[in-house]
Write a protein that holds these residues in place. Structure first.
Motif, PDB file in Angstrom:
ATOM      1  N   ASP A  51     135.793  52.056  27.007  1.00  0.00           N
ATOM      2  CA  ASP A  51     136.552  52.206  25.762  1.00  0.00           C
ATOM      3  C   ASP A  51     136.625  53.647  25.281  1.00  0.00           C
ATOM      4  O   ASP A  51     137.266  53.928  24.271  1.00  0.00           O
ATOM      5  CB  ASP A  51     135.928  51.343  24.660  1.00  0.00           C
ATOM      6  CG  ASP A  51     136.157  49.865  24.896  1.00  0.00           C
ATOM      7  OD1 ASP A  51     137.120  49.522  25.617  1.00  0.00           O
ATOM      8  OD2 ASP A  51     135.380  49.047  24.363  1.00  0.00           O
ATOM      9  N   ALA A 100     143.106  47.937  26.846  1.00  0.00           N
ATOM     10  CA  ALA A 100     141.690  47.564  26.771  1.00  0.00           C
ATOM     11  C   ALA A 100     141.533  46.096  26.412  1.00  0.00           C
ATOM     12  O   ALA A 100     140.657  45.398  26.954  1.00  0.00           O
ATOM     13  CB  ALA A 100     140.972  48.440  25.745  1.00  0.00           C
ATOM     14  N   LEU A 158     138.902  50.819  20.323  1.00  0.00           N
ATOM     15  CA  LEU A 158     138.434  51.895  21.191  1.00  0.00           C
ATOM     16  C   LEU A 158     137.500  52.819  20.427  1.00  0.00           C
ATOM     17  O   LEU A 158     137.221  52.620  19.256  1.00  0.00           O
ATOM     18  CB  LEU A 158     139.641  52.677  21.727  1.00  0.00           C
ATOM     19  CG  LEU A 158     140.697  51.845  22.457  1.00  0.00           C
ATOM     20  CD1 LEU A 158     141.945  52.681  22.717  1.00  0.00           C
ATOM     21  CD2 LEU A 158     140.143  51.301  23.763  1.00  0.00           C
TER      22      LEU A 158
END
Length: 698
Positions: A297, A444, A321
């Motif tokens: 991340d 992500a 993130l």
């Protein structure tokens, strides 16, 4: 029924209702098809001999067979036309004609009949009330929209035809291309689940996106989408958020877990990346079509402008993130490569006179750092920086390190030239730093979707016959609600309950109390009184000597509060120590689209005020049940915050799973609340129960 993907790969297309009349839908569709479609076109219209240079056939029977038929006839003629197509062997039909369920009861009747005709001939039918379908791979534009799509790897479905026309007009300017496009219309036969399944098997579709107003069969959609998202990301905008479902519910769970919560839970369990706006829909799709997922991340930001760098940092802080933490080697390398005035800590500010070489070196060093999973290149235009050359450098470094990189090359003409270079390598450019970060965030989130494991629901040894008998009591009531008098239902499914009994006179109340060690709780039992403690219908800590009077007191208070209330008796129940425990709620509300929606959260008398809950669509396994206990804000209470002894979370997780099995086993249960479910160090106990039963389903 043929494969849905074959709908986008026809060799022959027929337009029933083709015409050369200016402004007519039948003409627009035929003109769009003639633009690029290399296959055979068949025009059908009984009042024309020729249409736009094509021979026109009087009816389906007299025309050559077609793979795909586009129906543009009056509503009254649609059913017979589709029936003729079925008899002629056509497998795929797009009904553009409107005038069905969207117009009222008569239209709804026609739509039901259309569904029956499609079933009789095993037809794939899109619509009715559809703009049409497109496939850039096949050169197919079977719509009456003003724009064709550019070629690309995004497949797009929409319940709004107008939305498609607007999107294509905008997407063509942005250089965003599509594989297939479908206007779902009224979804009489084919719906979103069918197209998700089809595109999941399509090697030319990298991303599935959609604009939906509802989902026809939520449980089937979750099952199919969960499988598809293992390889192909799905991004959806769902409009039409409403609290109507919550308003119609009578239980705590129903009030809290309304229709929108069901969509949230169902789409999350399906692995769908949900967008909240059209801009997000395409920002996410552009990032996901690149295909590279971040290994971590940590995000590196490389910029030549302090302000945009700070904005990017803020956006990362607002996302899932985080800013990457550079190791000492990275800091040393950046210090050697950058001017003394530059900032070598994340975000890297290469300062305003940075040329392409400095940008490229900074990006190279950042991507080499082990904590960096992805990067954002943010730039303001300067006289010493050529955006198109910078774009080539970004492509080179992305390919070298195989980590996702997005750009925020701010500006107009210069940025557009660079975008053309980046687009060839599926690297999106965004004007706003927050949108660039959102694109990485979508990558992500999809990485996490692919990494998840879904547990199969455990099947517990339960007494279904006993449970069915208890539920059948609702059939003997004036209403269909059951309460604490049916606590045996929970015991039949292995959910612990305190000792006790519902009694009908004070003498029996005293007998039951004497059989229980310690003080008891005396509680009025009435389906008409929801908040019993508010009216004095609950007495806590009552000793043997006071049970008789407590019984009379709670009955009197209930009668004074609501004289016409149905009173089923008084519950005498073992006291549960709440000082070392946490009051939770576990419940279910049966959603019309997704089915049983499980809820877990902080319970007790403030449940509807605090609304600290997590939801899932049943059935669920241990993993989802445990996640529910982690998601609520009060999770630290269960795990022993401020010196409290931790609750037996395993027992809570098992209870959620047992309730999941109960509501799957008995679709007759429409709503159910266990509130509170007291969770302590030694396990759980269900203190109160309310449920609503559809006796016709038993």
């Amino acid at each position: 029924m043929g494969r849905v993907t074959d709908l986008f790969e026809p060799e022959t297309v027929g337009v029933i209702g083709a015409t050369d009349r200016e402004g007519a839908v039948g003409r627009a569709i035929l003109e769009n098809l003639r633009e690029e479609f290399a296959g055979e076109l068949v025009a059908i219209n009984p009042s024309r001999d020729e249409v736009l240079g094509l021979e026109c056939h009087t009816d389906v029977a007299s025309a050559p067979p077609v793979d795909l038929a586009v129906v543009v006839v009056p509503p009254s003629a649609v059913l017979e036309t589709v029936r003729e197509l079925g008899e002629a062997g056509t497998e795929h039909v797009v009904v553009v004609t409107a005038g069905f369920s969207e117009t009222g009861s008569e239209g709804a009747r026609r739509e039901r009949e259309l569904r029956d005709v499609a079933a009789a001939y095993d037809l794939n039918v899109v619509g009715p009330n559809s703009l049409g379908v497109m496939s850039t791979d096949a050169g197919l534009n079977a719509t009456f929209g003003p724009e064709s799509a550019l070629e690309g790897s995004i497949s797009f479905m929409s319940q709004s035809g107008a939305f498609i026309t607007a999107v294509l007009d905008w997407a063509n300017e942005q250089g965003i291309g599509f594989q297939d496009v479908v206007s779902l219309g009224n979804k009489t036969v084919l719906d979103e689940t069918d197209f998700v399944r089809a595109w999941g098997d399509d090697p030319d579709t990298d991303v599935v996106i959609g604009y939906l107003e509802d989902i026809e069969n939520g449980d089937e959609f979750v099952e199919v989408a969960r499988e598809v998202t293992e390889e192909t990301p799905i991004v959806l905008v769902k409009s039409g958020r409403t609290d109507a479902g919550a308003k119609a519910a009578s239980s705590h769970t129903g009030a809290i877990a309304g229709s929108e919560r069901a969509y949230e839970a169902g789409l999350e369990q399906a692995g769908v990346v949900r967008a909240t706006s059209v801009q997000e829909l395409f920002d996410y799709a552009r990032a996901l079509s690149g295909g590279t997922e971040p290994a971590s991340d940590g995000v590196a930001v490389v910029t030549n402008a302090g302000g945009p760098g700070v904005l990017t940092t803020d956006a990362i802080g607002d996302s899932t993130l985080r800013m990457a933490q550079f190791d000492d080697g990275t800091i040393e390398a950046l210090t050697d490569a950058m001017p003394a005035e530059a900032n070598v800590y994340n975000p890297i500010d290469a300062i305003g006179d940075a040329d392409v070489d400095r940008f490229g070196r900074a990006l190279e060093i950042a991507l080499a750092d082990p904590d960096v999973g992805s990067a954002v290149v943010v730039s303001a235009p300067t006289a010493v920086l050529e955006y198109d050359t910078l774009a080539e450098t970004v492509i080179e470094k992305r390919e070298e390190f195989e980590k996702p990189v997005v750009t925020c090359l701010m500006g107009g003409r210069r940025a557009r030239a660079a975008e053309e270079v980046l687009r060839e390598f599926a690297i999106p450019n965004y004007f706003d730093p927050s949108r660039a970060v959102a694109g990485l965030d979508a990558l992500a989130r999809y990485r996490d979707v692919r990494a998840r494991t879904v547990d199969d629901p455990e099947r517990f040894d339960v007494d279904r016959d006993r449970a069915r008998a208890i539920l059948s009591r609702a059939d003997r009531r004036d209403d269909n609600r059951l309460g604490v008098e049916s606590m045996d239902l929970l015991e039949a499914y292995g959910i612990p309950t305190p000792a006790g009994e519902v009694v009908g006179d004070p003498d029996r109340a005293r007998e039951v109390a004497r059989s229980i060690d310690g003080d008891v709780v005396v509680k009025i039992v009435s389906p008409d009184i929801s908040h019993k403690s508010d009216i004095g219908g609950v007495r806590v800590g009552v000793g043997d000597a006071d049970v008789y009077d407590a019984y009379e007191d709670v009955v009197s208070r209930a009668r004074n509060y609501q004289p016409d209330a149905t009173i089923l008796g008084v519950q005498i129940q073992e006291m549960v120590n709440l000082e070392a425990a946490t009051e939770t709620i576990v419940g279910m509300n049966r959603d019309p689209q997704f089915g049983p929606l499980l809820l877990f959260g902080l319970g007790g008398i403030f449940v509807e005020i605090l609304e600290d809950t997590a939801v899932r669509v049943a059935p669920i396994g241990e993993g989802d049940a445990r996640e529910m206990t982690d998601e609520i804000r009060a999770a630290p209470l269960l795990r022993g915050a401020r010196g409290r002894e931790p609750a037996d979370v395993d027992a809570v997780v098992e209870t959620i799973q047992r309730l999941s099995q109960l509501v799957i086993d008995f679709p007759a249960i429409l709503e159910l609340d266990v509130n509170p479910l007291v969770a302590g160090p030694e396990g759980v106990q269900a203190i109160d129960l309310r449920l609503t039963v559809d006796t016709d389903e038993l």
